[in-house]
Each structure stands twice: as C-alpha cells, then as structure tokens.
Scaffold this motif. Structure first.
Motif, PDB file in Angstrom:
ATOM      1  N   GLU A  54       0.820  -1.208   0.000  1.00  0.00           N
ATOM      2  CA  GLU A  54       0.000   0.000   0.000  1.00  0.00           C
ATOM      3  C   GLU A  54       0.858   1.264   0.000  1.00  0.00           C
ATOM      4  N   GLN A  55       2.138   1.099   0.096  1.00  0.00           N
ATOM      5  CA  GLN A  55       3.000   2.276   0.152  1.00  0.00           C
ATOM      6  C   GLN A  55       3.183   2.889  -1.231  1.00  0.00           C
ATOM      7  N   THR A  56       3.306   4.197  -1.250  1.00  0.00           N
ATOM      8  CA  THR A  56       3.689   4.860  -2.487  1.00  0.00           C
ATOM      9  C   THR A  56       5.175   4.583  -2.707  1.00  0.00           C
ATOM     10  N   PRO A  57       5.678   4.798  -3.931  1.00  0.00           N
ATOM     11  CA  PRO A  57       7.107   4.600  -4.151  1.00  0.00           C
ATOM     12  C   PRO A  57       7.964   5.445  -3.192  1.00  0.00           C
ATOM     13  N   ALA A  58       7.495   6.665  -2.924  1.00  0.00           N
ATOM     14  CA  ALA A  58       8.268   7.530  -2.021  1.00  0.00           C
ATOM     15  C   ALA A  58       8.279   6.971  -0.597  1.00  0.00           C
ATOM     16  N   GLU A  59       7.138   6.444  -0.183  1.00  0.00           N
ATOM     17  CA  GLU A  59       7.080   5.855   1.159  1.00  0.00           C
ATOM     18  C   GLU A  59       7.928   4.593   1.243  1.00  0.00           C
ATOM     19  N   ALA A  60       7.886   3.810   0.169  1.00  0.00           N
ATOM     20  CA  ALA A  60       8.689   2.582   0.153  1.00  0.00           C
ATOM     21  C   ALA A  60      10.185   2.921   0.193  1.00  0.00           C
ATOM     22  N   TYR A  61      10.545   3.997  -0.488  1.00  0.00           N
ATOM     23  CA  TYR A  61      11.938   4.432  -0.471  1.00  0.00           C
ATOM     24  C   TYR A  61      12.341   4.880   0.937  1.00  0.00           C
ATOM     25  N   LYS A  62      11.419   5.604   1.564  1.00  0.00           N
ATOM     26  CA  LYS A  62      11.691   6.064   2.926  1.00  0.00           C
ATOM     27  C   LYS A  62      11.873   4.865   3.864  1.00  0.00           C
ATOM     28  N   THR A  63      10.991   3.883   3.753  1.00  0.00           N
ATOM     29  CA  THR A  63      11.112   2.684   4.582  1.00  0.00           C
ATOM     30  C   THR A  63      12.451   2.003   4.333  1.00  0.00           C
ATOM     31  N   ALA A  64      12.789   1.900   3.055  1.00  0.00           N
ATOM     32  CA  ALA A  64      14.040   1.209   2.700  1.00  0.00           C
ATOM     33  C   ALA A  64      15.264   1.930   3.268  1.00  0.00           C
ATOM     34  N   THR A  65      15.254   3.256   3.213  1.00  0.00           N
ATOM     35  CA  THR A  65      16.405   3.981   3.754  1.00  0.00           C
ATOM     36  C   THR A  65      16.446   3.883   5.281  1.00  0.00           C
ATOM     37  N   ASN A  66      15.263   3.892   5.900  1.00  0.00           N
ATOM     38  CA  ASN A  66      15.221   3.717   7.365  1.00  0.00           C
ATOM     39  C   ASN A  66      15.775   2.346   7.754  1.00  0.00           C
ATOM     40  N   ALA A  83      23.398  -4.749   6.044  1.00  0.00           N
ATOM     41  CA  ALA A  83      23.590  -3.394   5.496  1.00  0.00           C
ATOM     42  C   ALA A  83      23.703  -3.446   3.977  1.00  0.00           C
ATOM     43  N   LEU A  84      24.397  -4.447   3.459  1.00  0.00           N
ATOM     44  CA  LEU A  84      24.546  -4.553   2.007  1.00  0.00           C
ATOM     45  C   LEU A  84      23.205  -4.867   1.331  1.00  0.00           C
ATOM     46  N   ILE A  85      22.442  -5.734   1.976  1.00  0.00           N
ATOM     47  CA  ILE A  85      21.124  -6.084   1.408  1.00  0.00           C
ATOM     48  C   ILE A  85      20.202  -4.859   1.430  1.00  0.00           C
ATOM     49  N   THR A  86      20.184  -4.179   2.568  1.00  0.00           N
ATOM     50  CA  THR A  86      19.278  -3.018   2.676  1.00  0.00           C
ATOM     51  C   THR A  86      19.738  -1.883   1.763  1.00  0.00           C
ATOM     52  N   ARG A  87      21.046  -1.786   1.547  1.00  0.00           N
ATOM     53  CA  ARG A  87      21.536  -0.764   0.607  1.00  0.00           C
ATOM     54  C   ARG A  87      21.015  -1.068  -0.802  1.00  0.00           C
ATOM     55  N   LYS A  88      21.084  -2.337  -1.161  1.00  0.00           N
ATOM     56  CA  LYS A  88      20.605  -2.741  -2.487  1.00  0.00           C
ATOM     57  C   LYS A  88      19.108  -2.419  -2.626  1.00  0.00           C
TER      58      LYS A  88
END
Lengths: 190, 78
Positions: A54-66, A83-88
């Motif tokens: 349900e996340q927008t791309p921007a929200e998904a990006y925010k989650t991913a960076t968090n 860290a490497l996986i989450t960076r990817k």
C-alpha cells in the motif's frame, strides 16, 4: 485491490502522497525499536509485499532507507550482510521513485499538450509564475535542509576545533540540477 | 569490513547526490570524517538521506500542484 485497474489507469489519476518525514530520525522511537529488535528476517526481505504494497514509491523508499540506516546501526555481528542487502533495496526503491516521477511528469506534460486556445495560453503564461513559485519553495526547502545539515556538522565537529563553512552551500543549485536530471529523463522517455 | 569505513563510503556516495556541492568541500568533509565516531558518522549519513528524501518529496508536491492547476484550467474554461 482493484484488479481492473491497469498501470495506465493508476498513472492517469495520480494523487501522490508525500511522506511526512520524522523530525529527527535518530530520535524516532519506531526507528530505535527497529534498531533494537532488528533480527534480519522481515526488515531485510527484498519482497515488496513485506515492505508494504500500500506504500507509495516515495514511502517505500523512505522505509528502505530507514531499514538501511537501522541495519548499519545494528550491533549484530552480521550487520554488514544486512547493510549490504538493505543498501541494495534502498537503491532499487530510489530507482522506482525516479521512474515514477518521470512517468508522472510525462503524463502531466501530455495532458498539458491537450490544452487548446485560451487554456493553452493560460497554461503557458502561468507556467512562468508557477516556475517562479516552485523555485522559491525549492530554495526555501534546500536552505532549511542546508541549515540543518550545517547545524549537525557544527555539532559533530565542534570538539575537533574545525570549522566547516556551508559544506552544502550548493544546495539550491543541487536542487536545480536534480530537476534538470529529471527533465532530461523525461525527454529521453518521450 | 570495518563499520566506520562502511559509513564513510556511504557518506561519500550520499554526497555525490548533490552534484553542485563543491568538490573541494566534499574532499574536506571526507577528510574530516576520519576523526569522527561511528555515532557521528551515522548521524551525518542520516541527515544526508533525509535531504535526499526531501528533494523527492518536493518533486511529488510540484507534480501534484501542476496537476491541480491543469484541472483548474479545464474547469475554468468548460
């Protein structure tokens, strides 16, 4: 989910919801909990469903960076793998955001191209004002962020007897460059 | 890999998102990260990510504003 909705439909009526950013990520209790509880199962999955359909791309990006920041902050001996996986994942999510923005801008331009006569005149004339407004807003936002970054840097470096003056003084120009980059992407897509 | 080294690499990559940032300033900043603690490096990286997200957020706001404007033009001339 509306199964009859095509990707095209989704983009015709975009209502982008800009994510609200936490005032202080470092102090956000949710992030702190993620840091404390991080075990590497759900948070680091590359499956979009687990990030949130349900996340927008921007929200998904925010989650991913968090998640990425949380993975780095983690004291787990296996932090590097996480860290490497989450960076990817964060990089992938950012690319999705960039593509989404280019797509929305492309559709918007095509809608504007359909305007005729007086509508088109109004659009073209007022675009000048709009660009001016946007530039002012962009400058304000960039300057605010610059000030915050400088504040953080001053705090970080204060004990070292070093002064860094406006390390991101190019903030406004950076903003404009990013806009230019987006515009070029849009032209390439069309 | 050492976490401090990892953080420095992350910061260097994050700084590259800001192309207008003076190269000398970037180098100066990177040189000084050598004196920072892990906690400070993480704080710096967090701020850089937040800036990036702000840029993205502003792009969406701009598109939304333009969409509303086009709609208002259509309504106005109908």
């Amino acid at each position: 989910m509306n199964t009859h909705q095509t990707p095209e439909d989704k983009n015709i009526n975009p209502e982008p919801r800009a994510p609200k950013l936490p005032e202080s990520l470092a102090m956000d209790p949710k992030i702190q909990t993620e840091r404390d509880d991080i075990k590497g199962q759900v948070l680091y999955s590359s499956k979009p469903e687990e990030i949130g359909t349900e996340q927008t791309p921007a929200e998904a990006y925010k989650t991913a960076t968090n998640n990425h920041l949380a993975a780095i902050a983690n004291k787990d001996p296996n932090w590097i793998q996480k860290a490497l996986i989450t960076r990817k994942i964060a990089n992938e999510r950012e690319q999705i955001v960039i593509d989404d923005l280019a797509n929305r801008q492309g559709k918007q331009n095509r809608r504007a191209d359909l305007l005729t006569g007086k509508q088109q005149e109004d659009w073209l004339r007022l675009q000048v004002d709009l660009e001016s407004d946007k530039a002012i807003l962009a400058n304000k936002k960039a300057n605010t962020r610059s000030a915050k970054l400088n504040g953080t840097l001053r705090k970080i470096f204060s004990g070292l007897g070093t002064v860094i003056i406006s390390p991101i003084a190019g903030g406004v120009n950076a903003w404009q460059n990013i806009r230019e980059e987006r515009k070029n992407r849009h032209h390439n897509l069309n | 890999m050492d976490k401090i080294q990892f953080l420095k690499e992350e910061i260097e990559m994050a700084l590259n998102v800001f192309p207008a940032l003076d190269k000398a300033k970037k180098e100066e900043l990177m040189a000084q990260t050598g004196k920072l603690t892990e906690e400070n490096l993480l704080e710096l990286l967090t701020v850089l990510y937040r800036m990036r997200r702000d840029f993205i957020e502003a792009e969406y706001e701009t598109i939304k504003a333009n969409d509303e404007y086009i709609k208002s033009l259509n309504t106005k001339h109908e």
